[in-house]
Write an enzyme that holds these catalytic residues in place. Structure first.
Site, PDB file in Angstrom:
ATOM      1  N   ASP A   1       0.828  -1.205   0.000  1.00 50.34           N
ATOM      2  CA  ASP A   1       0.000   0.000   0.000  1.00 50.34           C
ATOM      3  C   ASP A   1       0.865   1.258   0.000  1.00 50.34           C
ATOM      4  OD1 ASP A   1      -2.150  -1.690   0.313  1.00 50.34           O
ATOM      5  OD2 ASP A   1      -2.228  -1.418   2.491  1.00 50.34           O
TER       6      ASP A   1
HETATM    7  N1  URA Z   1      -1.496  -5.957   3.767  1.00 54.01           N
HETATM    8  C1  URA Z   1      -1.903  -4.685   3.860  1.00 54.01           C
HETATM    9  O1  URA Z   1      -2.891  -4.396   4.495  1.00 54.01           O
HETATM   10  N2  URA Z   1      -1.194  -3.739   3.235  1.00 54.01           N
HETATM   11  C2  URA Z   1      -0.064  -4.004   2.527  1.00 54.01           C
HETATM   12  O2  URA Z   1       0.571  -3.084   1.974  1.00 54.01           O
HETATM   13  C3  URA Z   1       0.342  -5.337   2.444  1.00 54.01           C
HETATM   14  C4  URA Z   1      -0.402  -6.302   3.069  1.00 54.01           C
END
Ligand code: URA
Length: 246
Positions: A105
């Site tokens: 993310d």
């Molecule tokens: N899970 C999440 O919530 N965010 C990420 O970036 C990777 C795994």
């Protein structure tokens, strides 16, 4: 066997940029298996004998594998139509088009790999391999054993039940806690959703490892080429040797 355009072959050998390689080929200085070739798109494999001005050209590097500590507020994609910084903008390499291996993310920091090798990408991201990924999540509140057990059993999300995860509290921070989780899937915002579902919203998220490959002391924004030992950490010694990545 992998095929290359002659122009790309010369560029990969380190002799010239792709643009310059095109000129060198057009000048008639390149021979493939004893025959002059002036078409930059002519296909060659590693078995062909390529010469430039009578000297054999060998490929020293065919693929690129990078480990990076993705900073916050950087996209884990190769381009963005809104002009935001992407992980690929942080790595400037000539003649290589890199792609991030899987997603993190925008607001998650930590280990991400980049490559131009589609097979490697598949091996790390295809769900059938269930590559473990380790996260450290600062959560609001203090999960107890029976909360963690829900993560270990699998959590019902709106896109279905998750696989069992490893989950442990590794630190307390005032009224909050750091949960270390290992998941073997790569669903969108999965760690955040799993923790939210059991009542512990994520305040901060870091990915610490992919397989046994840890981010170590790479600082956010820093990157390096992967070494053989990194492939071993990722896939295990036997597989790393067989795969000839790196
Ligand atoms: N899970 C999440 O919530 N965010 C990420 O970036 C990777 C795994």
């Amino acid at each position: 066997m992998e095929e290359f355009r002659l122009q790309k072959f010369l560029a990969h050998s380190g002799i010239a940029s792709r643009r310059a390689a095109e000129d060198i080929i057009a000048e008639g200085r390149v021979f493939v298996n004893g025959k002059r070739v002036t078409d930059p798109a002519h296909k060659v494999t590693l078995k062909d004998k390529v010469t430039l001005d009578g000297k054999t050209v060998t490929i020293t590097r065919t693929r690129t594998y990078i480990i990076m500590n993705k900073p916050l507020s950087v996209l884990s994609s190769a381009s963005d139509d809104r002009g935001r910084t992407c992980v690929t903008d942080l790595v400037k390499l000539d003649n290589v088009r890199l792609y991030p291996v899987g997603r993190l993310d925008y607001d998650t920091q930590g280990i991400i790999l980049l490559t131009d090798d589609g097979d490697f990408m598949q091996r790390v991201t295809h769900p059938k391999y269930e590559m473990p990924k380790t996260y450290e999540a600062l959560v609001k509140g203090e999960p107890k054993e029976d909360d963690l057990q829900k993560l270990r059993d699998g959590v019902e999300l709106d896109d279905g039940m998750t696989l069992p995860a490893k989950a442990d509290v590794i630190r307390f921070k005032g009224p909050n806690a750091v949960v270390k989780m290992v998941i073997r899937e790569g669903r969108n915002r999965q760690v955040r959703r799993m923790l939210e579902t059991i009542g512990f919203p994520v305040l901060k998220l870091k990915r610490a490892a992919i397989g046994g490959l840890e981010i170590g002391d790479l600082r956010p924004g820093a990157w390096r080429n992967m070494k053989h030992s990194d492939f071993e950490d990722l896939f295990g010694k036997n597989e790393a040797r067989k795969m000839k990545f790196g």
